[in-house]
Design a protein around this motif. Structure first.
Motif, PDB file in Angstrom:
ATOM      1  N   ILE A 201      30.337 -16.900   8.427  1.00  0.00           N
ATOM      2  CA  ILE A 201      29.242 -17.582   7.749  1.00  0.00           C
ATOM      3  C   ILE A 201      29.724 -18.982   7.428  1.00  0.00           C
ATOM      4  CG2 ILE A 201      27.722 -17.563   5.747  1.00  0.00           C
ATOM      5  CD1 ILE A 201      28.049 -14.515   5.687  1.00  0.00           C
ATOM      6  N   ILE A 202      29.165 -19.978   8.101  1.00  0.00           N
ATOM      7  CA  ILE A 202      29.614 -21.358   7.993  1.00  0.00           C
ATOM      8  C   ILE A 202      28.663 -22.137   7.094  1.00  0.00           C
ATOM      9  CG2 ILE A 202      30.203 -23.456   9.277  1.00  0.00           C
ATOM     10  CD1 ILE A 202      31.943 -21.065   9.980  1.00  0.00           C
ATOM     11  N   GLY A 203      29.230 -22.910   6.159  1.00  0.00           N
ATOM     12  CA  GLY A 203      28.414 -23.767   5.318  1.00  0.00           C
ATOM     13  C   GLY A 203      28.848 -23.724   3.872  1.00  0.00           C
ATOM     14  N   LEU A 212      26.001 -16.208  -0.833  1.00  0.00           N
ATOM     15  CA  LEU A 212      27.325 -15.574  -0.707  1.00  0.00           C
ATOM     16  C   LEU A 212      27.771 -14.965  -2.037  1.00  0.00           C
ATOM     17  CD1 LEU A 212      29.148 -18.182   1.569  1.00  0.00           C
ATOM     18  CD2 LEU A 212      28.165 -15.976   2.211  1.00  0.00           C
ATOM     19  N   GLN A 213      27.433 -15.616  -3.136  1.00  0.00           N
ATOM     20  CA  GLN A 213      27.771 -15.047  -4.448  1.00  0.00           C
ATOM     21  C   GLN A 213      27.023 -13.732  -4.675  1.00  0.00           C
ATOM     22  OE1 GLN A 213      26.718 -18.317  -7.015  1.00  0.00           O
ATOM     23  NE2 GLN A 213      28.745 -19.255  -6.903  1.00  0.00           N
ATOM     24  N   GLN A 214      25.747 -13.716  -4.288  1.00  0.00           N
ATOM     25  CA  GLN A 214      24.971 -12.482  -4.422  1.00  0.00           C
ATOM     26  C   GLN A 214      25.548 -11.380  -3.537  1.00  0.00           C
ATOM     27  OE1 GLN A 214      21.143 -14.265  -3.379  1.00  0.00           O
ATOM     28  NE2 GLN A 214      20.399 -13.878  -5.451  1.00  0.00           N
ATOM     29  N   LEU A 237      24.139 -11.393   9.600  1.00  0.00           N
ATOM     30  CA  LEU A 237      25.478 -11.770   9.133  1.00  0.00           C
ATOM     31  C   LEU A 237      25.661 -11.403   7.664  1.00  0.00           C
ATOM     32  CD1 LEU A 237      26.116 -15.264  10.758  1.00  0.00           C
ATOM     33  CD2 LEU A 237      26.832 -13.018  11.542  1.00  0.00           C
ATOM     34  N   ILE A 238      24.625 -11.592   6.865  1.00  0.00           N
ATOM     35  CA  ILE A 238      24.713 -11.227   5.446  1.00  0.00           C
ATOM     36  C   ILE A 238      24.843  -9.713   5.302  1.00  0.00           C
ATOM     37  CG2 ILE A 238      23.516 -11.261   3.250  1.00  0.00           C
ATOM     38  CD1 ILE A 238      24.687 -13.955   4.154  1.00  0.00           C
ATOM     39  N   ALA A 239      24.068  -8.967   6.099  1.00  0.00           N
ATOM     40  CA  ALA A 239      24.169  -7.502   6.060  1.00  0.00           C
ATOM     41  C   ALA A 239      25.581  -7.051   6.440  1.00  0.00           C
ATOM     42  CB  ALA A 239      23.143  -6.885   7.008  1.00  0.00           C
ATOM     43  N   ARG A 240      26.150  -7.686   7.461  1.00  0.00           N
ATOM     44  CA  ARG A 240      27.513  -7.336   7.878  1.00  0.00           C
ATOM     45  C   ARG A 240      28.523  -7.666   6.783  1.00  0.00           C
ATOM     46  NH1 ARG A 240      29.484  -6.234  12.645  1.00  0.00           N
ATOM     47  NH2 ARG A 240      27.545  -6.883  13.646  1.00  0.00           N
ATOM     48  N   ALA A 241      28.312  -8.798   6.117  1.00  0.00           N
ATOM     49  CA  ALA A 241      29.230  -9.189   5.039  1.00  0.00           C
ATOM     50  C   ALA A 241      29.180  -8.187   3.889  1.00  0.00           C
ATOM     51  CB  ALA A 241      28.876 -10.590   4.541  1.00  0.00           C
ATOM     52  N   ILE A 242      27.974  -7.706   3.565  1.00  0.00           N
ATOM     53  CA  ILE A 242      27.852  -6.690   2.512  1.00  0.00           C
ATOM     54  C   ILE A 242      28.610  -5.425   2.908  1.00  0.00           C
ATOM     55  CG2 ILE A 242      26.227  -5.153   1.323  1.00  0.00           C
ATOM     56  CD1 ILE A 242      24.138  -7.387   1.537  1.00  0.00           C
ATOM     57  N   HIS A 243      28.424  -4.982   4.156  1.00  0.00           N
ATOM     58  CA  HIS A 243      29.086  -3.757   4.621  1.00  0.00           C
ATOM     59  C   HIS A 243      30.610  -3.921   4.625  1.00  0.00           C
ATOM     60  CE1 HIS A 243      29.990  -0.199   6.997  1.00  0.00           C
ATOM     61  NE2 HIS A 243      30.646  -0.959   7.838  1.00  0.00           N
ATOM     62  N   GLU A 244      31.096  -5.049   5.140  1.00  0.00           N
ATOM     63  CA  GLU A 244      32.541  -5.227   5.300  1.00  0.00           C
ATOM     64  C   GLU A 244      33.256  -5.438   3.973  1.00  0.00           C
ATOM     65  OE1 GLU A 244      32.937  -8.348   8.142  1.00  0.00           O
ATOM     66  OE2 GLU A 244      32.531  -7.024   9.860  1.00  0.00           O
ATOM     67  N   ASN A 245      32.513  -5.716   2.919  1.00  0.00           N
ATOM     68  CA  ASN A 245      33.118  -5.849   1.596  1.00  0.00           C
ATOM     69  C   ASN A 245      32.773  -4.677   0.688  1.00  0.00           C
ATOM     70  OD1 ASN A 245      34.427  -8.739   1.320  1.00  0.00           O
ATOM     71  ND2 ASN A 245      32.553  -9.014   2.500  1.00  0.00           N
ATOM     72  N   PRO A 371      16.029 -21.523   4.561  1.00  0.00           N
ATOM     73  CA  PRO A 371      16.042 -22.006   5.950  1.00  0.00           C
ATOM     74  C   PRO A 371      16.984 -23.191   6.115  1.00  0.00           C
ATOM     75  CG  PRO A 371      14.039 -22.697   4.829  1.00  0.00           C
ATOM     76  CD  PRO A 371      14.749 -21.771   3.890  1.00  0.00           C
ATOM     77  N   LEU A 372      17.345 -23.474   7.340  1.00  0.00           N
ATOM     78  CA  LEU A 372      18.329 -24.523   7.621  1.00  0.00           C
ATOM     79  C   LEU A 372      17.832 -25.894   7.168  1.00  0.00           C
ATOM     80  CD1 LEU A 372      21.120 -24.920   8.847  1.00  0.00           C
ATOM     81  CD2 LEU A 372      20.047 -25.251  11.076  1.00  0.00           C
ATOM     82  N   ARG A 373      16.532 -26.135   7.234  1.00  0.00           N
ATOM     83  CA  ARG A 373      16.002 -27.448   6.847  1.00  0.00           C
ATOM     84  C   ARG A 373      16.180 -27.701   5.350  1.00  0.00           C
ATOM     85  NH1 ARG A 373      11.870 -24.143   8.143  1.00  0.00           N
ATOM     86  NH2 ARG A 373      10.441 -23.523   6.464  1.00  0.00           N
ATOM     87  N   LYS A 374      16.391 -26.624   4.557  1.00  0.00           N
ATOM     88  CA  LYS A 374      16.595 -26.789   3.120  1.00  0.00           C
ATOM     89  C   LYS A 374      18.072 -26.832   2.741  1.00  0.00           C
ATOM     90  CE  LYS A 374      12.195 -24.840   1.589  1.00  0.00           C
ATOM     91  NZ  LYS A 374      11.510 -23.835   0.733  1.00  0.00           N
ATOM     92  N   ARG A 375      18.948 -26.767   3.716  1.00  0.00           N
ATOM     93  CA  ARG A 375      20.385 -26.908   3.474  1.00  0.00           C
ATOM     94  C   ARG A 375      20.998 -27.796   4.557  1.00  0.00           C
ATOM     95  NH1 ARG A 375      22.986 -22.191   6.137  1.00  0.00           N
ATOM     96  NH2 ARG A 375      21.365 -20.802   6.921  1.00  0.00           N
ATOM     97  N   PRO A 376      20.607 -29.076   4.581  1.00  0.00           N
ATOM     98  CA  PRO A 376      21.098 -29.987   5.625  1.00  0.00           C
ATOM     99  C   PRO A 376      22.611 -30.165   5.610  1.00  0.00           C
ATOM    100  CG  PRO A 376      19.973 -31.191   3.868  1.00  0.00           C
ATOM    101  CD  PRO A 376      19.706 -29.755   3.640  1.00  0.00           C
ATOM    102  N   GLU A 377      23.236 -29.897   4.442  1.00  0.00           N
ATOM    103  CA  GLU A 377      24.696 -30.030   4.371  1.00  0.00           C
ATOM    104  C   GLU A 377      25.414 -29.092   5.338  1.00  0.00           C
ATOM    105  OE1 GLU A 377      23.184 -30.033   0.003  1.00  0.00           O
ATOM    106  OE2 GLU A 377      22.636 -29.130   1.926  1.00  0.00           O
ATOM    107  N   ASP A 378      24.745 -28.009   5.734  1.00  0.00           N
ATOM    108  CA  ASP A 378      25.388 -27.009   6.594  1.00  0.00           C
ATOM    109  C   ASP A 378      25.236 -27.319   8.085  1.00  0.00           C
ATOM    110  OD1 ASP A 378      26.078 -25.605   4.331  1.00  0.00           O
ATOM    111  OD2 ASP A 378      24.335 -24.273   4.411  1.00  0.00           O
TER     112      ASP A 378
END
Length: 517
Positions: A201-203, A212-214, A237-245, A371-378
């Motif tokens: 998960i990049i950004g 990511l905190q959630q 990717l978020i679902a996988r992150a929940i499972h792997e942790n 959405p990506l347009r609301k996080r241009p930093e990423d």
């Protein structure tokens, strides 16, 4: 019986064979299983323990009227609590029962009229015992008067039947484990294939940081999570992150794309089926919930599940049990649910297309991905990550990225989100031929529907929200003119001089509901 490995066929053969004997009115087998129909069971007030009971699994006989269907398993005696009435007593104690010379007037008989109408003179029941465990009860209802020699023969037959039932169960369990192993191997191969790419998960934008905190908060729990967001934002990717942790990380994460399953196959895919359950069922197959036992199941596009199937899914979530199509037994599963959707499920609930109780069951911990347009930093770190990844996969050096090109990426609206960015990067790397990457991105301002409106009076400027409102009004007007048609001659895209795909993305972004236009 000994040659048959299918439990359902073994049970049918046992009772059918007995029913061929002289004077037999009815032959039945009950097997011990989990309590499941307690609220509707006729013996519920007498039941001392609702955890386990006798399930009617096979029935055959010879009714006097020649019309009654004695093979039915859904009658009044489909369940017997252990220890309740004569059959329940045999199931609990393992003690055989022989009652010859019945008059039909005995107080313990549940259906005295049936006993008299069928001229039943003897009820005999033998426990089905295998290695000291009582599997169930074999009972016969006979018009003759059976004696001890007959009862001994029934005992011998019951012993053979118990061994055959145990063997059939063992064969079915072996077939189930083989099928599950094959399915898990397929998933493992898929996981390895994806791992060769990247699931990072990049950004570092505030929106992604909150997600990511959630994720870190909910992962160690057993709570169901509902991941929402537009298509292409990275819900898997978020679902996988929940499972792997989570504590379940050593077991499989089973992914199900609910939008890709035909309505007629949902039950088979989710819960599995037995060989011969329907045309094309050539072998036993465990469902996705069985494969996920002990692990996590990721239900992508949960909003696509048919309404009729939602009630069955809810029962699995509440009871933790599944039943394969064509099977006579239920199986316990311990599964964590992570669901994902790009729909507004609350609106789906209001529209009657999604069950409210299922929604609340799934959304214990909601996570919304911006959405990506609301996080241009990423955008810049994602683009560089995809460039490096694509170049490595193609065995090429990573091409150079100019500042102007990066500004172009950040300025683009990205209606397809991260997935669109990744595809654009791969296409650019292929076309770079060793030079700097160049992106062929559509210039939306040239096809902006607002541009079709008259220019504002001199000295009057439109805010961004006003421009969006004009664009929205223009698209709605075009949709009304075309009767809701987007593509083809006379479609809204042609009227607006836009590409149909661009218009579709604008409709989605602006939240225009074509059905209300």
């Amino acid at each position: 019986m000994a040659r048959n490995r299918s439990l359902s066929e073994v049970l049918s053969e046992i009772v059918a064979g007995i029913a061929e004997c002289q004077n037999i009115v009815l032959a039945r087998i009950w097997l011990t299983d989990m309590g499941d129909l307690c609220e509707s069971c006729r013996f519920r007030t007498e039941c001392p323990d609702k955890t386990r009971c006798l399930h009617l699994v096979a029935s055959a006989g010879n009714p006097i009227d020649g019309k009654s269907d004695y093979s039915r398993l859904d009658g009044a005696f489909k369940r017997f609590p252990l220890g309740v009435r004569k059959i329940g007593h045999v199931g609990k104690t393992g003690e055989p029962l022989l009652m010859p010379g019945l008059q039909g007037e005995e107080k313990w008989i549940a259906e005295p009229d049936w006993i008299r109408e069928q001229d039943v003179n003897t009820i005999a029941a033998q426990p089905l015992v295998f290695h000291g465990e009582t599997l169930g009860v074999l009972a016969i209802f006979d018009t003759g008067i059976l004696g001890e020699p007959d009862f001994e023969w029934l005992r011998v037959f019951a012993d053979h039947a118990a061994v055959t039932i145990a063997n059939a169960r063992a064969f079915e369990e072996i077939e189930y484990l083989k099928a599950r192993l094959e399915e898990e191997n397929d998933y493992l191969r898929q996981e390895v294939s994806e791992a060769l790419g990247s699931n990072d998960i990049i950004g570092s934008s505030p929106g992604l940081t909150k997600v990511l905190q959630q994720t870190q908060l909910v992962a160690p729990t057993e709570a169901a999570a509902l991941v929402t967001g537009e298509s292409g934002t990275g819900k898997e990717l978020i679902a996988r992150a929940i499972h792997e942790n989570s504590p379940r990380k050593s077991r499989a994460l089973i992914k199900v794309n609910c939008g890709a399953i035909p309505d007629t196959l949902f039950e088979s895919e989710f819960f599995g089926h037995m060989k011969g359950a329907f045309t094309g069922a050539m072998k036993d197959k465990p469902g996705k919930f069985e494969l996920a036992d002990g692990g996590t199941i990721f239900l992508d596009e949960i909003g696509e599940i048919p309404l009729a199937m939602q009630s069955k899914l809810l029962r699995v979530l509440q009871e933790g049990e599944v039943e394969r199509i064509g099977d006579t037994r239920t199986r316990k599963v311990n599964v964590r649910i992570i669901a994902a959707t790009n729909r507004d499920l609350l609106k789906e609930v209001e529209a009657g297309r999604f069950r409210q109780d299922l929604f609340y069951r799934l959304s214990v911990f909601p996570i919304d991905i911006p959405p990506l347009r609301k996080r241009p930093e990423d955008i810049a770190p994602l683009a560089m990550h995809f460039i490096t990844q694509t170049a490595r996969r193609m065995n090429r050096p990573s091409p150079r990225v100019t500042q102007s090109t990066m500004k172009q990426l950040v300025a683009h609206d990205w209606p397809g989100n991260v997935r669109e960015l990744q595809n654009a990067v791969e296409r650019a790397v292929i076309l770079s031929q060793g030079g700097p990457v160049r992106f062929e991105l559509p210039e939306l301002q040239k096809t902006d529907p607002a541009a079709l409106r008259p220019a504002p009076a001199a000295g009057k400027f439109l805010t961004r929200d006003e421009l969006k409102q004009r664009e929205r009004e223009s698209i709605i007007a075009a949709l009304r003119e075309s009767g809701g048609k987007i593509f083809g001659n006379g479609g809204a895209a042609e009227l607006l001089a836009m590409k149909p795909t661009t218009l579709a993305s604008r409709i989605k972004k602006l939240g225009i509901d074509k059905s209300t236009v």
